[in-house]
Design an enzyme around this catalytic site. Sequence first.
Site, mmCIF file in Angstrom:
data_model
loop_
_atom_site.group_PDB
_atom_site.id
_atom_site.type_symbol
_atom_site.label_atom_id
_atom_site.label_comp_id
_atom_site.label_asym_id
_atom_site.label_seq_id
_atom_site.Cartn_x
_atom_site.Cartn_y
_atom_site.Cartn_z
ATOM 1 N N HIS A 287 0.876 -1.297 -0.096
ATOM 2 C CA HIS A 287 0.152 0.030 0.112
ATOM 3 C C HIS A 287 0.980 1.228 0.042
ATOM 4 O O HIS A 287 0.728 2.097 -0.815
ATOM 5 C CB HIS A 287 -0.996 -0.025 1.245
ATOM 6 C CG HIS A 287 -1.716 1.083 1.473
ATOM 7 N ND1 HIS A 287 -3.149 1.287 0.967
ATOM 8 C CD2 HIS A 287 -1.338 2.582 1.655
ATOM 9 C CE1 HIS A 287 -3.593 2.412 1.203
ATOM 10 N NE2 HIS A 287 -2.549 3.193 1.729
ATOM 11 N N GLU A 288 1.848 1.505 0.970
ATOM 12 C CA GLU A 288 2.584 2.404 1.153
ATOM 13 C C GLU A 288 3.552 2.650 -0.178
ATOM 14 O O GLU A 288 3.858 3.777 -0.674
ATOM 15 C CB GLU A 288 3.243 2.629 2.470
ATOM 16 C CG GLU A 288 2.616 2.696 3.692
ATOM 17 C CD GLU A 288 1.583 3.813 3.544
ATOM 18 O OE1 GLU A 288 1.954 4.548 2.931
ATOM 19 O OE2 GLU A 288 0.654 3.557 4.453
ATOM 20 N N HIS B 295 1.668 4.592 -2.819
ATOM 21 C CA HIS B 295 1.664 5.985 -2.578
ATOM 22 C C HIS B 295 3.405 6.424 -3.372
ATOM 23 O O HIS B 295 3.489 7.517 -3.982
ATOM 24 C CB HIS B 295 1.815 6.406 -1.299
ATOM 25 C CG HIS B 295 0.345 6.461 -0.565
ATOM 26 N ND1 HIS B 295 -0.775 6.809 -1.144
ATOM 27 C CD2 HIS B 295 -0.108 5.878 0.618
ATOM 28 C CE1 HIS B 295 -1.776 6.883 -0.397
ATOM 29 N NE2 HIS B 295 -1.445 5.990 0.778
ATOM 30 N N HIS C 237 3.154 6.676 -6.896
ATOM 31 C CA HIS C 237 2.733 8.003 -7.123
ATOM 32 C C HIS C 237 3.421 9.113 -7.211
ATOM 33 O O HIS C 237 3.434 10.203 -7.916
ATOM 34 C CB HIS C 237 1.415 8.213 -6.156
ATOM 35 C CG HIS C 237 0.029 9.205 -6.945
ATOM 36 N ND1 HIS C 237 -0.860 9.502 -6.321
ATOM 37 C CD2 HIS C 237 0.126 9.691 -7.998
ATOM 38 C CE1 HIS C 237 -1.777 10.091 -6.734
ATOM 39 N NE2 HIS C 237 -1.308 10.322 -7.890
#
Length: 721
Positions: free
Chosen positions: A507-508, A511, A514
């Site tokens: 998940h991290e 980010h 991104h």
Amino acid sequence: MYKPVLLIGTALCVASLGACTTTTDTTMATATEATAIPEGTGIFAQPSALPFHAPDFTRIADADFKPAIEQGMAIQRAEWTAIANDPAAPTFDNTIIALEKTGRMLDRARSVFSVKTGTVTNDTLDAIDAELSPKLAAHSDALYLNDAIFQRVQAVYDTRATMNLTGEDKALLERTYEDFVHAGAKLSPDAKAQLREINTTLSSLSTKFSQTLTEADKYQALVVADRAALAGLSEAEIAAAAQAAHERGLDGKEIITLQNTTQQPKLDSLTNRDTRRELFEKSWNRTSDGSATDTRGIIRQLATLRAQKAALFGEPDFASYQMYDRMAGDPQTAIEFMKGLAGPTAKAQLREAAAINEEIAAEGKNFSVEPYDWDFYAQKVRAKKFDLDAGQIKPYFQVDRVLEDGVFYAANKLYGLTFKKRADIPTWHSTVSVYTVFDADGSELALFYFDPFKRDNKRGGAWMSSFVSQSHLYGEKPVIYNVLNIAPPAAGEPALATFDDVTTMFHEFGHALHGLFADQKYPSLSGTAVARDFVEYPSQANEKWAMEPTVLANYAKHYETGAPMPADLLTKVQESQTFNQGYALGETLAAAMLDMDWHTLPDGKVPEDVNGFEAAALEANPLHTDLVPPRYRTSYFRHIWSGGYSAGYYAYLWTEMLSADTGEWFDEHGGMTRANGDRFRATVLSRGGTVDYGAAFRAMTGKDPEVEPMLRQRGLLDETD
Ligand SMILES: [Zn+2]
């Protein structure tokens, strides 16, 4: 300009993308003569000389932060004043880009201060933080409430049709203008005065709510006089409960403290039903019992003032005011979305309750499940159904291997990235590792830090942030970090992750992708500088690859033997993902709907009776909230009253819709391929805040988002639906 980027890790933790409230103290001078910009001094005055302008932690001391941040604010104020007083007519360059270029030293100091206070804090740093927070809030108001600057922004905005701005220039102008308008720059002088007063009161009420709730969580604990009432807890848990009682002068008793959710962790193991009921009731009533920690009066004032604030802006309610920059756009869209989830979720809740009631009957008990029984019996149903023990799984998840052979491996298969660990970049803690990230063509793309382990002086949860935002304006490449809270290994033992930790790592890193694929001219539009209901899209989308068979086979290997995870264990892990999702989604959904119920109240319509309004609202939705109450009750819903998620709690679910739908697009188009990864990069991951969010989603998937993939992923689409 400073762009706060603190991203939530696992869903449902409070983190802030920038507070929604503003205070008023405008400390900005309005000099009439040409403004001299002060020279910065100290380590933050210039970009670091290290590769990628990575902060040089060997040369940064705690004592550097306060003077650097104060100096950084003074410099930025002078820069703003210079823009306001520029004798030249306002242009895109001398106003909009000039604003974008302010505050460089402040950005550098704050980004490093943020990692220090978040991950290795101490009394000195905490004291500086407490002292500087209100000053920084007032600092941002000094920009947005400055009329001279806004007149220039307005003038540029008014001539936008003739300027032929395109792409990012156009996006920067629009966002700058909208931010000023949203902060009240266009209001009449009278309305501005009212707004200042409302903002000041809102800010102190939010703080008061937060502090009251913290008190309640501490002191509204369940006090138990008879140790037998704690049957089911471990010896260590009982000892901790006795110690908690001792610390409050209640020797001979035990105390169970409250966590800030409706359900409490120990409800899954307490065998005594009366204790469970008492603990649950303590939780449910903690801030609405008429005692000193009752928050209902604060909430009425907050809701009333927010509705008044919306009315000042001519908006029908606070949600409409608040959602101006969101993908969902308006409250009705978010509400309709949630209604689409509620029906199937309600059905699943009844199926799950029936299975639990069967389990209760099988024990020869004569009652039906209540919320305080749910976790206790759901555990038993889960154990029978999956026969899965977390202890069996952990040896296959060695932290370094999950990162390098799992997270990085998936990024290589999808995007062609490669990673090289380096030892020459200083960090803030000895357990932090640093990698250079190389693009598919071999060029250097970014620097990435990984801070995996829990520490006493580290904030809970997981998040991503950056020291340097990518921008072509400054020719800078991203410097990004991920923070987690994995239990550290005992001395000499390997570091092992739980399955939740593994999911959080993916998940991290979503980010991080991104941020590191950002390809923007302006730092304030770069990477993760997107709306609250879009920012969790890349991160949730990246979670999918944790369970991809080829990825799993590459990283899930026994730490002692190197043997791959057995197929039957893997199947159990996969199947257990859909267990109890009527409850899990239902409690989040009920809270998200409650958030909208409060924030769609028009000015003058805020009810006197907080609990009565809440009861009616919960009754009116299709969910079975008598069995599955909201994850947060109105009176202890920190996210919406002080956490910056007002009219925004739905965002967690909205982005899950986007990511699940995108996951199905991958499945239907060949899965984890370079072509598919490059498409996601081109349409979403590299675009930052420069595109319309709906258009970006359609460019990726060829359609508008739908709720079915998300429901399917959670196992909530009954075959008979
Ligand atoms: Zn996140």
